[in-house]
Scaffold this active site. Structure first.
Site, PDB file in Angstrom:
ATOM      1  N   HIS A 208      31.555  41.710  15.645  1.00 13.93           N
ATOM      2  CA  HIS A 208      32.872  42.158  16.077  1.00 13.93           C
ATOM      3  C   HIS A 208      33.945  42.113  14.993  1.00 13.93           C
ATOM      4  O   HIS A 208      35.006  42.702  15.155  1.00 13.93           O
ATOM      5  CB  HIS A 208      33.351  41.317  17.261  1.00 13.93           C
ATOM      6  CG  HIS A 208      33.831  39.950  16.870  1.00 13.93           C
ATOM      7  ND1 HIS A 208      32.959  38.931  16.566  1.00 13.93           N
ATOM      8  CD2 HIS A 208      35.080  39.446  16.707  1.00 13.93           C
ATOM      9  CE1 HIS A 208      33.654  37.853  16.247  1.00 13.93           C
ATOM     10  NE2 HIS A 208      34.944  38.128  16.316  1.00 13.93           N
ATOM     11  N   ARG A 209      33.710  41.425  13.882  1.00 11.79           N
ATOM     12  CA  ARG A 209      34.779  41.238  12.899  1.00 11.79           C
ATOM     13  C   ARG A 209      35.142  42.557  12.217  1.00 11.79           C
ATOM     14  O   ARG A 209      34.265  43.341  11.849  1.00 11.79           O
ATOM     15  CB  ARG A 209      34.381  40.203  11.849  1.00 11.79           C
ATOM     16  CG  ARG A 209      34.390  38.802  12.403  1.00 11.79           C
ATOM     17  CD  ARG A 209      34.333  37.739  11.336  1.00 11.79           C
ATOM     18  NE  ARG A 209      34.438  36.425  11.976  1.00 11.79           N
ATOM     19  CZ  ARG A 209      35.567  35.806  12.251  1.00 11.79           C
ATOM     20  NH1 ARG A 209      36.707  36.367  11.920  1.00 11.79           N
ATOM     21  NH2 ARG A 209      35.564  34.628  12.842  1.00 11.79           N
TER      22      ARG A 209
END
Length: 370
Positions: A208-209
């Site tokens: 998700h980063r």
């Protein structure tokens, strides 16, 4: 002895996990009224309801409803909303957790209004100021009156920044409390059966980063690595909504969805997700919390980042930092991972130590006397 009021700040799903053990510990003490403040920084109604149900949390006593936006918009929005709340119903303590924008916002409100602030998970450092979370961590720790750290390396970070030792208390890792609080339900969950994966014969992936999903070239290299890994071991991938959007718009979604060894899932509840994790041969992630949980559980963890604010998971755990090009090779080396005992105070009793520290500090300051 008068009761004092404590606000627990939650903004994102990991925050719910961190405040839950502490909420349950505080609600049973006679000297405290505890309130859950939900800022709304990350909000999905379905997942919000599921997480609160998993951890038996009450409906938030205060909901600011800030929503998404730029870092400045979120930080300013939470400050405005939470200041208004504090002016109308002032707490004695504000307890912030983690490193999201709301963590810093509420610490700033407390500092400017003269309200005591405590930071749970203090002292974590990646030493990478390009990460917004690092800015939030450093500034929150500089403002907080009481700093509760998960490990002694975090104590060292704070002292190196000139923070006096009397503001620092090592309490252990609250994420382990959250896991142990729900261990029986996690072990009894049927998620693995539902998705047809066999214990110790699959990998769990989370991604998700922004540094991984917002840069097309990096995302493509990760997908290429996953395609290679899937030849060796099946991958179960609960897909973050933002990651799904990036995969679709970059034209990479079809590569993953048509691979029979990669199972793409909707986001899961904590209990469902951890049932997958405890049965996995390995976890591939860019999350912070999973580095800790896999260290505690002794599960090999491959972290798709250049650095980590949790280096103790590298030195005392089963975590390794890897780049996308190295990731397939690292999966081939899973047998080299050595399980070690978890770090000190990662024992499921952090919330108890936090409560004891809060009472001692409040007593010293005369906040619990008539």
């Amino acid at each position: 002895m008068r009761k004092m009021t404590v606000d627990l700040i939650a903004a994102a799903r990991p925050n719910y996990m961190k405040i839950a053990p502490l909420y349950h510990a505080l609600k049973h003490v006679a000297w405290c009224d505890v309130r859950v403040v939900h800022t709304g920084q990350h909000y999905d109604k379905n997942m919000f309801d599921v997480f609160f149900a998993d951890f038996d949390l009450p409906r938030p006593h205060v909901s600011l409803g800030i929503g998404s936006g730029t870092h400045a918009e979120q930080t300013a929005g939470v400050m405005l909303g939470y200041e208004k709340h504090c002016l109308s119903s002032r707490p004695d303590w504000i307890i912030t957790v983690g490193d999201v924008n709301a963590t810093l916002s509420c610490a700033l409100v407390g500092a400017k209004l003269g309200i005591h602030v405590a930071h749970l998970e203090a002292g974590l450092r990646s030493h990478d100021r390009t990460m917004p979370e690092e800015i939030n961590r450093v500034l929150t720790d500089s403002l907080a009156d009481l700093l509760w750290t998960p490990s002694t390396d975090a104590d060292d970070n704070l002292r190196a920044e000139g923070i006096p030792s009397n503001r620092i208390t090592c309490v252990g890792n609250i994420m382990i409390d959250a896991f142990e609080m729900l261990r029986i339900k996690i072990e009894g969950e049927s998620t693995r059966v539902k998705f047809g994966v066999e214990k110790s014969k699959y990998a769990v992936l989370t991604l998700h980063r922004p540094s991984n999903v917002d840069v097309p070239g990096v995302l493509k290299s990760i997908v290429c690595a996953l395609m290679l890994i899937a030849r060796r071991i099946p991958i179960v991938f609960p897909v973050h909504p933002r990651t799904r959007h990036r995969l679709v718009t970059s034209g990479l979604w079809d590569q993953l969805s048509t691979n029979g060894s990669i199972r793409l899932l909707e986001p899961l509840s904590y209990i469902q997700f951890m049932n997958l994790v405890i049965g996995a041969a390995a976890v591939i992630t860019d999350s912070g919390g999973l580095q800790e949980e896999t260290t505690y559980l002794g599960i090999p963890c491959l972290t798709l980042r250049e650095n980590t604010e949790r280096p103790i998971t590298l030195t005392q755990g089963t975590n390794r930092l890897v780049s996308p090009d190295v990731l397939p090779f690292a999966v081939e080396q899973l047998s080299d991972f050595m399980r070690r005992p978890p770090p000190a105070l990662w024992d499921g009793h952090t919330a108890e130590r936090v409560v004891a520290s809060l009472k001692e500090c409040s007593d010293i300051r005369g906040m619990l006397h008539d």
